[in-house]
Design a protein around this motif. Structure first.
Motif, PDB file in Angstrom:
ATOM      1  N   GLN A 136      14.755 -19.472 -12.815  1.00 45.62           N
ATOM      2  CA  GLN A 136      14.532 -20.633 -11.953  1.00 45.62           C
ATOM      3  C   GLN A 136      13.172 -20.551 -11.264  1.00 45.62           C
ATOM      4  N   ARG A 137      12.811 -19.341 -10.847  1.00 49.72           N
ATOM      5  CA  ARG A 137      11.507 -19.179 -10.189  1.00 49.72           C
ATOM      6  C   ARG A 137      10.374 -19.399 -11.184  1.00 49.72           C
ATOM      7  N   ILE A 138      10.526 -18.927 -12.403  1.00 49.15           N
ATOM      8  CA  ILE A 138       9.509 -19.155 -13.430  1.00 49.15           C
ATOM      9  C   ILE A 138       9.334 -20.651 -13.659  1.00 49.15           C
ATOM     10  N   THR A 139      10.440 -21.370 -13.738  1.00 50.18           N
ATOM     11  CA  THR A 139      10.393 -22.818 -13.939  1.00 50.18           C
ATOM     12  C   THR A 139       9.642 -23.503 -12.804  1.00 50.18           C
ATOM     13  N   ALA A 140       9.895 -23.049 -11.568  1.00 49.82           N
ATOM     14  CA  ALA A 140       9.218 -23.633 -10.404  1.00 49.82           C
ATOM     15  C   ALA A 140       7.715 -23.348 -10.451  1.00 49.82           C
ATOM     16  N   LEU A 141       7.336 -22.140 -10.837  1.00 50.06           N
ATOM     17  CA  LEU A 141       5.923 -21.781 -10.933  1.00 50.06           C
ATOM     18  C   LEU A 141       5.218 -22.599 -12.009  1.00 50.06           C
ATOM     19  N   MET A 142       5.896 -22.781 -13.133  1.00 56.60           N
ATOM     20  CA  MET A 142       5.314 -23.581 -14.209  1.00 56.60           C
ATOM     21  C   MET A 142       5.174 -25.041 -13.792  1.00 56.60           C
ATOM     22  N   ARG A 143       6.141 -25.539 -13.044  1.00 54.15           N
ATOM     23  CA  ARG A 143       6.060 -26.916 -12.564  1.00 54.15           C
ATOM     24  C   ARG A 143       4.867 -27.099 -11.636  1.00 54.15           C
ATOM     25  N   ASP A 144       4.644 -26.113 -10.757  1.00 51.92           N
ATOM     26  CA  ASP A 144       3.487 -26.175  -9.860  1.00 51.92           C
ATOM     27  C   ASP A 144       2.185 -26.160 -10.657  1.00 51.92           C
ATOM     28  N   PHE A 145       2.152 -25.322 -11.694  1.00 47.15           N
ATOM     29  CA  PHE A 145       0.948 -25.226 -12.511  1.00 47.15           C
ATOM     30  C   PHE A 145       0.679 -26.543 -13.238  1.00 47.15           C
ATOM     31  N   GLN A 146       1.717 -27.162 -13.749  1.00 49.61           N
ATOM     32  CA  GLN A 146       1.554 -28.442 -14.438  1.00 49.61           C
ATOM     33  C   GLN A 146       1.022 -29.510 -13.490  1.00 49.61           C
ATOM     34  N   GLN A 147       1.470 -29.493 -12.240  1.00 45.70           N
ATOM     35  CA  GLN A 147       0.968 -30.453 -11.262  1.00 45.70           C
ATOM     36  C   GLN A 147      -0.516 -30.232 -10.981  1.00 45.70           C
ATOM     37  N   GLN A 148      -0.921 -28.952 -10.956  1.00 41.58           N
ATOM     38  CA  GLN A 148      -2.341 -28.640 -10.770  1.00 41.58           C
ATOM     39  C   GLN A 148      -3.162 -29.172 -11.942  1.00 41.58           C
ATOM     40  N   LEU A 149      -2.639 -28.995 -13.155  1.00 44.21           N
ATOM     41  CA  LEU A 149      -3.330 -29.501 -14.336  1.00 44.21           C
ATOM     42  C   LEU A 149      -3.472 -31.014 -14.277  1.00 44.21           C
ATOM     43  N   GLN A 150      -2.406 -31.688 -13.884  1.00 43.96           N
ATOM     44  CA  GLN A 150      -2.423 -33.144 -13.812  1.00 43.96           C
ATOM     45  C   GLN A 150      -3.450 -33.642 -12.805  1.00 43.96           C
ATOM     46  N   SER A 151      -3.610 -32.903 -11.703  1.00 45.85           N
ATOM     47  CA  SER A 151      -4.598 -33.299 -10.703  1.00 45.85           C
ATOM     48  C   SER A 151      -6.018 -33.172 -11.235  1.00 45.85           C
ATOM     49  N   GLN A 152      -6.179 -32.382 -12.319  1.00 47.06           N
ATOM     50  CA  GLN A 152      -7.484 -32.202 -12.944  1.00 47.06           C
ATOM     51  C   GLN A 152      -7.621 -33.019 -14.232  1.00 47.06           C
ATOM     52  N   GLY A 153      -6.653 -33.912 -14.461  1.00 42.05           N
ATOM     53  CA  GLY A 153      -6.724 -34.781 -15.618  1.00 42.05           C
ATOM     54  C   GLY A 153      -6.313 -34.134 -16.922  1.00 42.05           C
ATOM     55  N   MET A 154      -5.495 -33.096 -16.855  1.00 40.65           N
ATOM     56  CA  MET A 154      -5.054 -32.408 -18.069  1.00 40.65           C
ATOM     57  C   MET A 154      -3.544 -32.247 -18.028  1.00 40.65           C
ATOM     58  N   ASP A 155      -2.890 -32.318 -19.189  1.00 38.49           N
ATOM     59  CA  ASP A 155      -1.454 -32.071 -19.219  1.00 38.49           C
ATOM     60  C   ASP A 155      -1.178 -30.719 -19.876  1.00 38.49           C
ATOM     61  N   ILE A 156       0.075 -30.288 -19.816  1.00 40.92           N
ATOM     62  CA  ILE A 156       0.431 -28.956 -20.289  1.00 40.92           C
ATOM     63  C   ILE A 156       0.254 -28.825 -21.802  1.00 40.92           C
ATOM     64  N   LYS A 157       0.500 -29.912 -22.553  1.00 42.32           N
ATOM     65  CA  LYS A 157       0.332 -29.850 -24.007  1.00 42.32           C
ATOM     66  C   LYS A 157      -1.122 -29.590 -24.372  1.00 42.32           C
ATOM     67  N   MET A 158      -2.020 -30.227 -23.664  1.00 45.92           N
ATOM     68  CA  MET A 158      -3.447 -30.011 -23.906  1.00 45.92           C
ATOM     69  C   MET A 158      -3.828 -28.573 -23.572  1.00 45.92           C
ATOM     70  N   TYR A 159      -3.242 -28.054 -22.491  1.00 43.26           N
ATOM     71  CA  TYR A 159      -3.512 -26.668 -22.091  1.00 43.26           C
ATOM     72  C   TYR A 159      -3.040 -25.696 -23.175  1.00 43.26           C
TER      73      TYR A 159
END
Length: 259
Positions: A136-159
């Motif tokens: 659950q904690r890993i999922t939360a960390l990944m969700r936070d990271f995806q939000q950071q990517l989105q704020s920079q105009g990138m999605d997780i698939k592109m990453y």
């Protein structure tokens, strides 16, 4: 009292503070204790960094700010110490520079000290913990990271395309961090329970007001987005952190013998 061997170096003035000296006109280097000769009242001085103790990163950041140099150049100045930080300035400006450097060193030392204590606390947790809590904690960390990517105009698939990673390998990169954070949270929550720590309504309201002010929004809006019970638990955990820090005993006997 929580007896924790942090295996960290002593937080002493000798180890913590780097030394700032002033070069007085037509005199030798001033003493390291920042005293000026009684018969001297210089108006123009030079600030010299003579060492940086264990606060190198903090010193580099402040030197960069003071000198206007780039990060690499500021690091070069620090690496070559003793080296002048700023020349031909007033005594007041020199003392202001010294204060900034010392303040940054204190903050970094406090962070290092806290991290060492928290790591020691994590290592004391040996009770079995359900693996789902880590996941659950890993999922939360990944969700936070995806939000950071989105704020920079990138999605997780592109990453994933850029890095050659996938969801499984990405989760693995967060596993150690998640395990440590879950163990630490459980330990601190238990300490808060044992010590009967409490959070008052006033403390909660003050904290929410600070969040509202920092984000320039209404307090009621903050309350709609932040579950009060979760926020209260976070404040209890932070109180437990402060309690552990205040009562931790640093044992450096083994390292001092080695030295």
């Amino acid at each position: 009292m929580f007896l924790i061997n942090t295996k960290a170096k002593p937080i002493t003035m000798k180890r913590l503070f780097f030394i700032i000296s002033i070069l007085l006109p037509l005199t030798a280097m001033a003493q390291n204790n920042w005293e000026r000769p009684a018969d001297a009242a210089p108006s123009i001085v030079t600030v010299v960094l003579t060492s940086f103790g264990e606060a190198k990163t903090a010193v580099i950041k402040v030197v960069k700010e003071i000198t206007g140099l780039g990060l690499v150049e500021a690091k070069g100045v620090v690496d070559k110490c003793p080296s002048p930080i700023k020349e031909n300035i007033s005594v007041d400006e020199a003392e202001d520079i010294k204060a900034k450097l010392e303040e940054s060193a204190v903050k970094q030392a406090d962070a290092v000290f806290e991290n060492a204590i928290m790591e020691a606390l994590i290592n004391k947790v040996d009770a079995p913990i359900p693996n789902c809590m880590f996941e659950q904690r890993i999922t939360a960390l990944m969700r936070d990271f995806q939000q950071q990517l989105q704020s920079q105009g990138m999605d997780i698939k592109m990453y994933y395309q850029f890095t050659g990673m996938n969801e499984d390998t990405m989760r693995d990169t967060y596993r150690d961090r998640a395990v440590g954070e879950v163990k630490l949270r459980l330990a601190l929550e238990k300490i808060a329970e044992i010590e009967k720590l409490e959070v008052t309504e006033e403390e909660i309201n003050n904290g929410l007001s600070e969040i509202a002010a920092a984000n320039n929004i209404d307090v009621e809006m903050v309350k709609r987005f932040i579950p009060i019970e979760d926020y209260k638990n976070d404040m209890l955990v932070q109180k437990a952190v402060e309690l552990v820090k205040d009562n931790a005993v640093v044992d450096n006997s083994a390292e001092e013998k080695a030295e």
